[in-house]
Design a protein around this motif. Structure first.
Motif, PDB file in Angstrom:
ATOM      1  N   ILE A 144      -4.585  -3.002  -6.187  1.00 30.55           N
ATOM      2  CA  ILE A 144      -4.858  -3.768  -4.963  1.00 30.55           C
ATOM      3  C   ILE A 144      -5.674  -2.944  -3.984  1.00 30.55           C
ATOM      4  N   LEU A 145      -5.319  -1.664  -3.863  1.00 29.61           N
ATOM      5  CA  LEU A 145      -6.048  -0.779  -2.954  1.00 29.61           C
ATOM      6  C   LEU A 145      -7.514  -0.670  -3.366  1.00 29.61           C
ATOM      7  N   LEU A 146      -7.752  -0.529  -4.659  1.00 28.80           N
ATOM      8  CA  LEU A 146      -9.126  -0.399  -5.150  1.00 28.80           C
ATOM      9  C   LEU A 146      -9.917  -1.702  -5.014  1.00 28.80           C
ATOM     10  N   SER A 147      -9.203  -2.820  -4.926  1.00 31.38           N
ATOM     11  CA  SER A 147      -9.893  -4.108  -4.773  1.00 31.38           C
ATOM     12  C   SER A 147     -10.467  -4.288  -3.377  1.00 31.38           C
ATOM     13  N   CYS A 148      -9.964  -3.504  -2.415  1.00 31.74           N
ATOM     14  CA  CYS A 148     -10.403  -3.571  -1.004  1.00 31.74           C
ATOM     15  C   CYS A 148     -10.176  -4.962  -0.408  1.00 31.74           C
ATOM     16  N   SER A 149      -9.226  -5.695  -0.969  1.00 38.13           N
ATOM     17  CA  SER A 149      -8.926  -7.041  -0.493  1.00 38.13           C
ATOM     18  C   SER A 149      -7.725  -6.990   0.446  1.00 38.13           C
ATOM     19  N   ASP A 150      -7.967  -7.267   1.703  1.00 44.18           N
ATOM     20  CA  ASP A 150      -6.909  -7.135   2.700  1.00 44.18           C
ATOM     21  C   ASP A 150      -6.190  -8.458   2.936  1.00 44.18           C
ATOM     22  N   SER A 151      -4.863  -8.370   2.955  1.00 42.63           N
ATOM     23  CA  SER A 151      -4.003  -9.500   3.321  1.00 42.63           C
ATOM     24  C   SER A 151      -2.625  -8.931   3.587  1.00 42.63           C
ATOM     25  N   GLU A 152      -1.795  -9.720   4.238  1.00 42.83           N
ATOM     26  CA  GLU A 152      -0.435  -9.250   4.514  1.00 42.83           C
ATOM     27  C   GLU A 152       0.332  -8.983   3.222  1.00 42.83           C
ATOM     28  N   ALA A 153       0.160  -9.878   2.243  1.00 45.07           N
ATOM     29  CA  ALA A 153       0.855  -9.720   0.964  1.00 45.07           C
ATOM     30  C   ALA A 153       0.374  -8.470   0.239  1.00 45.07           C
ATOM     31  N   ASN A 154      -0.947  -8.274   0.229  1.00 42.98           N
ATOM     32  CA  ASN A 154      -1.493  -7.093  -0.441  1.00 42.98           C
ATOM     33  C   ASN A 154      -1.074  -5.808   0.264  1.00 42.98           C
ATOM     34  N   ARG A 155      -1.067  -5.836   1.585  1.00 43.92           N
ATOM     35  CA  ARG A 155      -0.677  -4.648   2.329  1.00 43.92           C
ATOM     36  C   ARG A 155       0.798  -4.301   2.061  1.00 43.92           C
ATOM     37  N   HIS A 192       4.353  18.305  -9.832  1.00 47.76           N
ATOM     38  CA  HIS A 192       2.936  18.359  -9.455  1.00 47.76           C
ATOM     39  C   HIS A 192       2.523  17.259  -8.477  1.00 47.76           C
ATOM     40  N   PRO A 193       2.954  16.001  -8.658  1.00 52.66           N
ATOM     41  CA  PRO A 193       2.526  14.970  -7.709  1.00 52.66           C
ATOM     42  C   PRO A 193       3.020  15.197  -6.281  1.00 52.66           C
ATOM     43  N   LEU A 194       4.033  16.039  -6.111  1.00 55.01           N
ATOM     44  CA  LEU A 194       4.620  16.245  -4.789  1.00 55.01           C
ATOM     45  C   LEU A 194       4.096  17.495  -4.093  1.00 55.01           C
ATOM     46  N   LYS A 195       3.155  18.202  -4.727  1.00 50.54           N
ATOM     47  CA  LYS A 195       2.671  19.454  -4.148  1.00 50.54           C
ATOM     48  C   LYS A 195       1.862  19.225  -2.873  1.00 50.54           C
ATOM     49  N   LYS A 196       1.121  18.132  -2.827  1.00 52.58           N
ATOM     50  CA  LYS A 196       0.334  17.830  -1.634  1.00 52.58           C
ATOM     51  C   LYS A 196       1.042  16.746  -0.832  1.00 52.58           C
ATOM     52  N   ARG A 197       1.083  16.948   0.479  1.00 56.66           N
ATOM     53  CA  ARG A 197       1.770  16.002   1.363  1.00 56.66           C
ATOM     54  C   ARG A 197       0.820  14.857   1.720  1.00 56.66           C
ATOM     55  N   PHE A 198       0.882  13.798   0.936  1.00 58.21           N
ATOM     56  CA  PHE A 198       0.000  12.666   1.210  1.00 58.21           C
ATOM     57  C   PHE A 198       0.391  11.975   2.514  1.00 58.21           C
ATOM     58  N   GLU A 199       1.634  12.205   2.975  1.00 57.72           N
ATOM     59  CA  GLU A 199       2.088  11.588   4.223  1.00 57.72           C
ATOM     60  C   GLU A 199       1.284  12.057   5.432  1.00 57.72           C
ATOM     61  N   ASP A 200       0.599  13.202   5.292  1.00 57.03           N
ATOM     62  CA  ASP A 200      -0.200  13.724   6.400  1.00 57.03           C
ATOM     63  C   ASP A 200      -1.505  12.950   6.595  1.00 57.03           C
ATOM     64  N   ASN A 201      -1.806  12.046   5.683  1.00 59.00           N
ATOM     65  CA  ASN A 201      -3.031  11.263   5.793  1.00 59.00           C
ATOM     66  C   ASN A 201      -3.003  10.454   7.100  1.00 59.00           C
ATOM     67  N   LYS A 205     -11.459   3.083   1.053  1.00 57.28           N
ATOM     68  CA  LYS A 205     -12.555   4.057   1.086  1.00 57.28           C
ATOM     69  C   LYS A 205     -12.058   5.468   1.385  1.00 57.28           C
ATOM     70  N   ASN A 206     -10.743   5.605   1.493  1.00 52.51           N
ATOM     71  CA  ASN A 206     -10.160   6.913   1.814  1.00 52.51           C
ATOM     72  C   ASN A 206      -9.863   7.672   0.531  1.00 52.51           C
ATOM     73  N   ASP A 207     -10.682   8.659   0.229  1.00 54.06           N
ATOM     74  CA  ASP A 207     -10.584   9.385  -1.041  1.00 54.06           C
ATOM     75  C   ASP A 207      -9.239  10.112  -1.223  1.00 54.06           C
ATOM     76  N   PRO A 208      -8.711  10.810  -0.198  1.00 53.62           N
ATOM     77  CA  PRO A 208      -7.422  11.494  -0.379  1.00 53.62           C
ATOM     78  C   PRO A 208      -6.286  10.534  -0.743  1.00 53.62           C
ATOM     79  N   PHE A 233      -2.621   8.483  -5.281  1.00 50.94           N
ATOM     80  CA  PHE A 233      -2.160   7.497  -6.267  1.00 50.94           C
ATOM     81  C   PHE A 233      -2.514   7.935  -7.687  1.00 50.94           C
ATOM     82  N   VAL A 234      -3.755   8.352  -7.874  1.00 49.67           N
ATOM     83  CA  VAL A 234      -4.229   8.708  -9.215  1.00 49.67           C
ATOM     84  C   VAL A 234      -3.462   9.906  -9.759  1.00 49.67           C
TER      85      VAL A 234
END
Length: 248
Positions: A86-97, A161-170, A208-211, A216-217
């Protein structure tokens, strides 16, 4: 009594009697050693059977653990994968968010594979038990232990490994309301207060936010290795279980 008789026969130089007495002593020692060896062999065999029974019980527990992690990992991967799509689709809606936010919060959790192997290590390291194994049994137990050790290494990487970077700081993420224990039961009672994380921007901006995308990836890549790993462990457990059943 016997030694006194030998002494008397020796003094009287009744050599035939001395020889007979000597043979009696030798036979007594021989029979005693045979009985001791038989008892030792019987006890060692009994210990081996008990070790196999412990391994069988351990296999059952590991099967249950793998099944639980398999289900949880598959569910988490589905949530994160759907959110990323959904994020990669760039389609915004309340349900998608809402679905993306669900995926974002799932990124805070990782699964790992934890296997019991006390009985297995005992069977592969104790000389007394190794002596009673066939070549096939020894190979099977060794192979399973090697797979367990490799799984532990790879599982630790997948979990950490997925937890090494704090994505919450975005900066595109904000702290949401506090979650209740009932909606966040995986944490148990050790962490009574957990707050959600949510997007503070539309999806067509967040996409469009690469971090954020890479968070996710990275999570999906590392947690995705768990499913084939659990399939391999399940094969190892089944192969050993089949060998134990064949032995009965």
């Amino acid at each position: 009594m016997l030694f006194r008789r030998v002494e008397n026969h020796t003094k009287k130089q009744i050599w035939l009697a001395v020889l007979i007495d000597f043979l009696i002593v030798v036979m007594g020692v021989f029979v005693g050693l045979q009985i001791w060896n038989w008892n030792e062999e019987h006890n060692a065999h009994s210990d081996y059977i008990q070790a196999l029974e412990r391994l069988d019980a351990e296999i059952k527990i590991n099967h249950l653990n793998v099944a639980t992690v398999d289900t949880e990992a598959a569910q988490s991967l589905q949530i994160v994968g759907d959110a990323l799509d959904i994020l990669l689709s760039c389609s915004d809606s309340e349900a998608n968010r809402s679905l993306v936010n669900k995926g974002i919060n799932e990124l805070r959790n990782t699964n790992g594979i934890y296997l019991r192997r006390q009985a297995l290590q005992e069977l592969t390291t104790t000389p007394r038990l190794l002596a009673h194994q066939t070549a096939q049994e020894r190979q099977r137990f060794t192979d399973m232990l090697i797979h367990f050790e490799l799984t532990e290494v790879n599982s630790d990487l997948a979990e950490d490994h997925p937890l090494k970077k704090r994505f919450e700081d975005n900066p595109l993420l904000s702290v949401g309301p506090r979650l209740t224990l009932s909606s966040n039961k995986d944490y148990g009672d050790d962490i009574p207060h957990i707050r959600s994380i949510k997007l503070n921007t539309p999806i067509d901006v967040a996409c469009k936010n690469d971090p954020l995308i890479k968070a996710f990836v990275t999570w999906e890549r590392w947690q995705g290795v768990l499913l084939p790993m659990m399939g391999q462990i399940r094969n190892e457990l089944n192969a050993t279980k089949a060998l134990l059943e064949k032995r009965r």
